[in-house]
Design an enzyme around this catalytic site. Structure first.
Site, short mmCIF file in Angstrom:
data_model
loop_
_atom_site.label_atom_id
_atom_site.label_comp_id
_atom_site.label_asym_id
_atom_site.label_seq_id
_atom_site.Cartn_x
_atom_site.Cartn_y
_atom_site.Cartn_z
N THR A 159 -3.92 6.05 -3.55
CA THR A 159 -2.81 6.82 -2.97
C THR A 159 -1.55 6.74 -3.83
O THR A 159 -0.88 7.75 -4.05
CB THR A 159 -2.49 6.32 -1.56
OG1 THR A 159 -2.28 4.91 -1.61
CG2 THR A 159 -3.64 6.61 -0.62
N THR A 160 -1.25 5.55 -4.31
CA THR A 160 -0.06 5.40 -5.15
C THR A 160 -0.23 6.19 -6.44
O THR A 160 0.66 6.92 -6.88
CB THR A 160 0.18 3.92 -5.48
OG1 THR A 160 0.09 3.17 -4.27
CG2 THR A 160 1.54 3.71 -6.10
N ASP B 156 0.83 -1.18 0.00
CA ASP B 156 0.00 0.00 0.00
C ASP B 156 0.88 1.25 0.00
O ASP B 156 1.69 1.46 0.89
CB ASP B 156 -0.87 -0.03 1.25
CG ASP B 156 -1.86 1.11 1.26
OD1 ASP B 156 -2.23 1.55 0.17
OD2 ASP B 156 -2.23 1.56 2.35
N ASP C 97 -10.51 -1.21 4.64
CA ASP C 97 -10.35 -0.79 3.24
C ASP C 97 -11.65 -0.99 2.47
O ASP C 97 -12.08 -0.12 1.71
CB ASP C 97 -9.25 -1.60 2.55
CG ASP C 97 -7.86 -1.20 3.05
OD1 ASP C 97 -7.72 -0.08 3.58
OD2 ASP C 97 -6.93 -2.01 2.92
#
Ligand code: ADP
Ligand code: MG
Length: 531
Positions: free
Chosen positions: A94-95, A61, A384
């Site tokens: 997010t990445t 993550d 999540d």
């Protein structure tokens, strides 16, 4: 030479100005993006993180990697907060947002090298972002029931095992639907759903209970262990007589005084219990303590009582039953009373658990696993899944995953650029190129050739439209809707706006002053030489 005041004030700083500032900031962003790039997508690799105490986390993550990294460069920190904002607002992507930001900066550096002024780059980026957002609405569609599940599955892909992802998707959708029409902000799904880890089963036995389950036993075992529905009061305080106890320290010397004191204490408690009893209450839940002397009074009034709740749990109980939290029992009115549908106590793995059911939208997720590590993983997976499910149920727009969306936007922006005048055109093209980092990284991480994949993807889209993406599990360029590889619209939208804002705020800087607080000014090795 005479030093100006400003120069004197800057004596203790290192200074990087103009394009050197952009070079330095871009290098920091690229270094950070490099650290998470290989985690993108279901075939992304895991990172092992070791903290200063030697604790190890294995994760794939992006945000976890970044938040654990000890980073000192201000631009790198800006990227980390962009990815944290992405996590907070969208719970996914997010990445993607970090890769986009770094790539936007890389391309702006290229543009500034050929003489495009940062102001023009910023304008071009803003135009491109606006146009892209409009396109997202254009190509997105509302998810069907199956697609809701598939989309949550896609966001969990690579993070957790497929079977577990399936169980968690079911639980998360159930909880998310119950919250769909509730008022509340970004973290409503965290506030309303209690997470309780249990060791009495495997991950697949996890469940969501539309009620409150909590480790607790009633105050007085002479009152019934379980009951059907009834009336409940919630006190955000105690059922005690604290003022009298303080007086007691001074007065307690003679037995006469003591007896009188205990009498007064009992009377005070009796009035409090009477005001509860007058409202016909069956169940009493109290944040603080309940005086021993109150127990027989409560029992006589037919009230079962529980004490020492966390405030968050009382709030959930309040939502669940419609009871309003009151500070003192003697101020309770008819409007403060709520209703529950059942109450029971059960022994689970040697610990007693209280369960209260009601009709309001508050829940408890019972997350099961046979080992502590398993329970942690199940909890993370549930978190999540619920984060995305909650948002998706409220806003069910979906987009093609597998780089399809970004490839489409890049193609669209290149055509759009030609309709714009001047050098902004170049910036819009730079924006388009930056978007392609997503399909490129997905391909790389799957061991495919990124250049070939992007060319083929683009050609396939020219034939069959924006929904064609790259399935990295099979290597095929197919319809992402059919393949069940979808990204939520809100994730893509937030990644796009977050990355654009972050890149623009870096572009606005043309002067970096490093305070000489310690000898080691962060040294971001020159990935890009500005010559
Ligand atoms: P992020 O932190 O940005 O969410 P992830 O590692 O979760 O990063 O990867 C998300 C990306 O992976 C999305 O672009 C999504 O479309 C893509 N993706 C997920 N499953 C597949 C798949 N089977 N084939 C291709 N791409 C996929
Ligand atoms: Mg993701």
């Amino acid at each position: 030479m005479v030093e100006s005041d400003a120069d004197v004030a800057l004596e203790d700083t290192d200074r990087i100005e103009g394009r050197s500032a952009l070079v330095n900031n871009t290098n920091a962003a690229l270094a950070l993006a490099g650290a998470v790039r290989s985690t993108l997508g279901p075939r992304g690799s895991d990172k092992m993180l070791v903290d200063e105490h030697g604790e190890v986390i294995v994760t794939n993550d992006g945000v976890t990697v970044l938040e654990t990294a000890k980073v000192e460069h201000p631009t790198a920190n800006l990227l980390i907060s962009t990815s944290s904002a992405q996590d907070r607002i969208a719970r996914d992507g997010t990445t993607t947002s970090v890769l986009l930001t770094a790539e936007l900066l890389r391309n702006s550096l290229e543009l500034s090298r050929i003489g495009v002024h940062p102001t023009l780059i910023m304008n071009g980026y803003r135009l491109a972002a606006e146009e892209s957002l409009a396109q997202l609405d254009e190509i997105s569609r509302e998810a069907s029931e199956d697609e809701l599940r598939a989309t949550i599955g896609t966001t969990l892909a690579g993070k957790i095992d497929t079977n577990l992802a399936d169980t968690m998707t079911t639980l998360a959708l159930d909880a998310a639907r119950a919250l769909a029409d509730e008022e509340g902000g970004d973290d409503l799904e965290r506030v309303r759903v209690r997470r309780t880890q249990m060791s009495d089963g495997a991950a697949a036995d996890s469940e969501v209970v539309h009620g409150l389950v909590i480790r607790k036993q009633r105050l007085d075992f002479a009152t019934p262990a379980s009951s059907g529905g009834g009336r409940i009061a919630i006190i955000d305080g105690g059922l005690e007589t604290r003022e009298l106890e303080l007086d007691a320290q001074i007065e307690i010397r003679s037995t006469g005084v003591l007896a009188g004191f205990q009498e007064r204490k009992r009377e005070k408690l009796a009035t409090q219990v009477e005001s509860l009893s007058a409202q016909g209450i069956d169940l009493l839940c109290v944040r603080d303590g309940i005086a021993d002397e109150a127990a027989p009074l409560l029992k006589a009034a037919g009230i079962t009582a529980y004490r020492r709740f966390e405030r968050d749990d009382l709030e959930r109980l309040s939502v669940l039953t419609g009871a309003r939290m009151v500070r003192h029992s003697n101020r309770i009115t008819i409007e403060d009373i709520g209703t529950y549908t059942s109450r029971s106590e059960d022994k689970i793995e040697n610990t007693w658990h209280l369960r209260i059911d009601g009709e309001g939208a508050a829940m408890t997720a019972l997350l099961r696993g046979t080992t502590p590590a398993m329970r942690e993983e199940v909890s993370r997976a549930f978190d999540d899944a619920l984060g995305v499910a909650f948002r998706l149920v409220r806003e069910p727009g979906i987009l093609p995953g597998g780089g399809g969306t970004q490839t489409h936007l890049a193609r669209h922006l290149r055509a759009f650029a030609t309709t714009q005048k001047g050098r902004e055109q170049l910036a819009i093209e730079g924006f388009a190129d930056a978007l392609e980092v997503i399909p490129r990284a997905l391909a790389e991480n799957a061991g495919l050739d990124p250049i070939d994949e992007i060319l083929e993807l683009s050609a396939a889209q020219a034939q069959s439209g924006a929904w064609i993406g790259l399935n990295v599990m099979s290597g095929e360029k197919t319809d992402m809707g059919e393949a069940g590889i979808n990204d939520p619209l809100f994730v893509a939208r937030q990644a796009l706006t977050g990355a654009t804002e972050a890149a623009i705020s870096v572009l606005r800087i043309d002067d970096v002053l490093w305070a000489k607080v310690d000898a080691s000014t962060p040294d971001w090795s020159n990935q890009i030489d500005d010559d």
